[in-house]
Structures are given as C-alpha cells and as structure tokens.
Write a protein that holds these residues in place. Sequence first.
Motif, mmCIF file in Angstrom:
data_model
loop_
_atom_site.group_PDB
_atom_site.id
_atom_site.type_symbol
_atom_site.label_atom_id
_atom_site.label_comp_id
_atom_site.label_asym_id
_atom_site.label_seq_id
_atom_site.Cartn_x
_atom_site.Cartn_y
_atom_site.Cartn_z
ATOM 1 N N SER A 139 0.831 -1.215 0.000
ATOM 2 C CA SER A 139 0.000 0.000 0.000
ATOM 3 C C SER A 139 0.864 1.264 0.000
ATOM 4 N N ASN A 226 -11.188 5.603 -8.230
ATOM 5 C CA ASN A 226 -11.382 4.740 -7.065
ATOM 6 C C ASN A 226 -11.609 3.284 -7.458
ATOM 7 N N LYS A 227 -12.231 3.082 -8.594
ATOM 8 C CA LYS A 227 -12.523 1.719 -9.055
ATOM 9 C C LYS A 227 -11.267 0.935 -9.397
ATOM 10 N N TRP A 229 -8.551 0.873 -7.520
ATOM 11 C CA TRP A 229 -7.833 0.539 -6.292
ATOM 12 C C TRP A 229 -8.371 -0.747 -5.674
ATOM 13 N N LYS A 230 -7.487 -1.694 -5.425
ATOM 14 C CA LYS A 230 -7.853 -2.951 -4.779
ATOM 15 C C LYS A 230 -7.516 -2.895 -3.294
ATOM 16 N N LYS A 231 -8.020 -3.841 -2.536
ATOM 17 C CA LYS A 231 -7.814 -3.838 -1.085
ATOM 18 C C LYS A 231 -6.343 -3.788 -0.715
ATOM 19 N N GLU A 232 -5.503 -4.559 -1.426
ATOM 20 C CA GLU A 232 -4.083 -4.617 -1.101
ATOM 21 C C GLU A 232 -3.337 -3.334 -1.465
ATOM 22 N N ASP A 233 -3.988 -2.459 -2.240
ATOM 23 C CA ASP A 233 -3.379 -1.180 -2.610
ATOM 24 C C ASP A 233 -3.546 -0.124 -1.533
ATOM 25 N N GLY A 234 -4.369 -0.409 -0.544
ATOM 26 C CA GLY A 234 -4.631 0.578 0.492
ATOM 27 C C GLY A 234 -5.671 1.588 0.057
ATOM 28 N N LYS A 235 -5.781 2.678 0.811
ATOM 29 C CA LYS A 235 -6.774 3.705 0.500
ATOM 30 C C LYS A 235 -6.461 4.395 -0.818
ATOM 31 N N GLN A 236 -7.505 4.819 -1.496
ATOM 32 C CA GLN A 236 -7.311 5.614 -2.703
ATOM 33 C C GLN A 236 -6.519 6.872 -2.366
ATOM 34 N N ASP A 270 -15.674 10.355 -1.080
ATOM 35 C CA ASP A 270 -15.191 9.447 -0.042
ATOM 36 C C ASP A 270 -14.191 10.200 0.828
#
Length: 420
Positions: A139, A226-227, A229-236, A270
């Motif tokens: 992340s 935002n779409k 970004w995956k969970k493992e990438d951390g917050k947008q 967000d």
Amino acid sequence: MIVSIGYACLHIGLTNTNIKTVIQRNATEEKLTEVTAHNLSALEKMIDYNILNDIRLYRISSGLVPFGSSPINRLPWDKIHQEAFERIGKKVAESGMRVSFHPGQYTVLNSPSEEVVNRAIDDLIYQEKILTCLGTNSSHKLILHVGGVYGDKEGAMERFVQNFQRLPESVKARLIIENDDRLYHIEDVLALSKRIGIPVVYDNLHNAINPSPTNKDDNYWITEANKTWKKEDGKQKIHYSQQAPDKRLGAHTDTIYLKTFLEFYKKIPDTTIDIMLEVKDKNLSAIKCQNAITDRKNIVLLEREWARYKYLILEKSPAIYQMIRTLLKDKADYPVIEFYELIEKAQKKETNPGEAENTAQHVWGYFKDQATVREKRTFIRNCEKYRNQKGSLQTIKRQLFKLAVKYEEAYLLESLYFYL
C-alpha cells in the motif's frame, strides 16, 4: 475515519532536514556512505515531525540514497544502513503513516530509447528497495507519469504496457500512474490502468490544465479512479494543488488557500481517501488543511500554530498580528478559517523595513541579557546597515538564528520567522 493529508519530500521549519546530493567526481564510498547517513537522519527527523503533528501521508525524496540506482554507487547501502532503515520503518508502521516515492521526469518507462527504459527500470527497482528496507507493504506506492508521446500516442501507450511487464513483481505491486498536465489526460491513464491492472492517482490541477474529452468534474474522476484501487493497494490516493496566479500554467501556489481547498474537500465522495498536497510550503499547508477539517476542534491547535507564525506575521503586518491575537482570545471558539485567512493575507504583503527591524528587535529580546558584547555590537551594526539600505534583513536574521541555536532558544528555533 477522516481523510489523511500529506506533503512531499522537503520540510519547512525544521533544521538539518535537507537532503544532500553528491556530484559524480566526489562519489567515493566514504562520501556516499556519509551523505546517505545524513539523508536517513533527515528523513527520521521529518518522520518524527509527522508523527508529532499526526501527518499520516508523506512522500520521500527520490534522492535519499545518492546514485542509488546507478552503477556509480556499488555499495550494499541497504546493509550498511540497515539499522537506520529498520528504526525509521518501525516508526512509520507504528504511527500508521503511509509513505511513497514519485520518480522524476527522467524516469520514463515508455521511451523509445532502450537505454532510457533500462535506467527507468533500475530507478523504480531502487525506490522499491527503499520501501522494502523500511518494511512497508504494497500500500506504500511508487507514483509514475506515463511519459512521452514521441509522435505516436497509441504506440507510446503500448510501449508502456510492454515495458511494465518487464518490471519485477515487487515493483508492479507498488506502481500507480497519474494523469499529467500536457500529454496523458485522466481517460488515457484509466485506459492504461484497465490493461495492466494498477491503480490511478487523480491530479486535480493536471486535469484542469489537460482535461479529457469527456468533460466531467473532479468528483466524477475521483470516483472512476477509485474503481482501480484494490484492497491490497490501500486507501485511494489523489493529488491536490492550486494554480499560482501570474505564473506559468501548472505552477503550484506558495500555500494552499483554505477556502478553495474546503470547497474541493466538501465535495469529495469518499472522505477516507489520502490527499497528497503539492505546494511550496509543504508541511505548513498539510497542517493547515488538517486543522480545517479535524473533528477535534480545539483552540490549542491554532495557538500552537500561532506560536510558530507570530514573528513572521509581526514582520509583515503589525495590524494583522493584533487581529489574530484578538481572534484567539475566546478559548471556547475555533475560528480556523479566519485564522488562516489572516495569515494568508499577511504573507502576501511586502516587507516594510521599519516593521521588519521592529520584529528583529523583539526577537533580539530573547538574547539581549546573555549576548556577548561582540554579539550586541554586531546586531546593532547589522540593524544600522539595514536601516540605511546598506545591509540586508537576511543578515540580521542569520545572526538571530545563530544566536537561537547557541543559546538553545527552542521557542525561536521552531518559529517560521527564520524560514519564510
């Protein structure tokens, strides 16, 4: 969870945090080791500052290790400085801070030159290695622009895709791409993201200068990014900056103007995203924006800021200085917007020599009872020269800074009077 606001690379108001460089002819093993140690010490001071001020987003300077991606530096710098990397990394992890790198304009992955591409790959590997040395997960990112067009945009984008595949998996897992202000608009970057599966960083000023054919507002593109970004990438994460008036298109302002920022912030879909500020006064704007959006609205936050700004504001405008003092008298209030607008207004003013000397005399008051005879004479002489237009304000302030260091006046050393 509230949005995290961060700043990039350099710090204003903290001594010994400059990132040093080495020219090639001086790049001995001893010099490279010495400068890297200094830079890691500077980084640690900035990390400590960030923790103290609850800044959880920070971009590290790409020059942390001189010639880190070049054969000129063949040292095992990761092993030599392992203890420092681990100590800093522990502070980053325990504070919940997110760090990143943004390779510069010469790191071009889609260049038609194989030599340039190889250097870009080496540079990305080097910066990823630092993030690994710090013990961070995926992340913590590497932000990259797509690169050049070279007369064939589609071909250049295809080359980016092909060269991306040549990167080590560890680099791929950290890489994110950003729209730029000349060549690749946000739709270009989103199209690339779809092909290679990495996140997009949306930059509001770049989009204002180089908009996509689909003319949508910031929040539309933030949502689209935002779409990716995956969970493992951390917050947008997004980049935010403001156009400096009367300067070249794309030039950043000296400070983030709060009303404009809040208009942008209040529309963000967000409010848990990370916002990296790109602005000349770095950490100062980060704290300003944080104080404006915090849920913990306490006058102490503004009083802490005032302690750092007060002599700078007195030098610029005694009238505004008094207005701010009056503003902060009501301890139950939190006039954050009015406070920073007065500071912004004062900073725009030209320095008046009489007011500048008066402020210097106030600062001199911290030393007058302990200064040596020679120091007193020097101060008087510097003021006389400045008054008669034969000397500079910078000379006066340099002496006062040296005295603050000598006599360990911590309050003054934290003052922005010496730095802005």
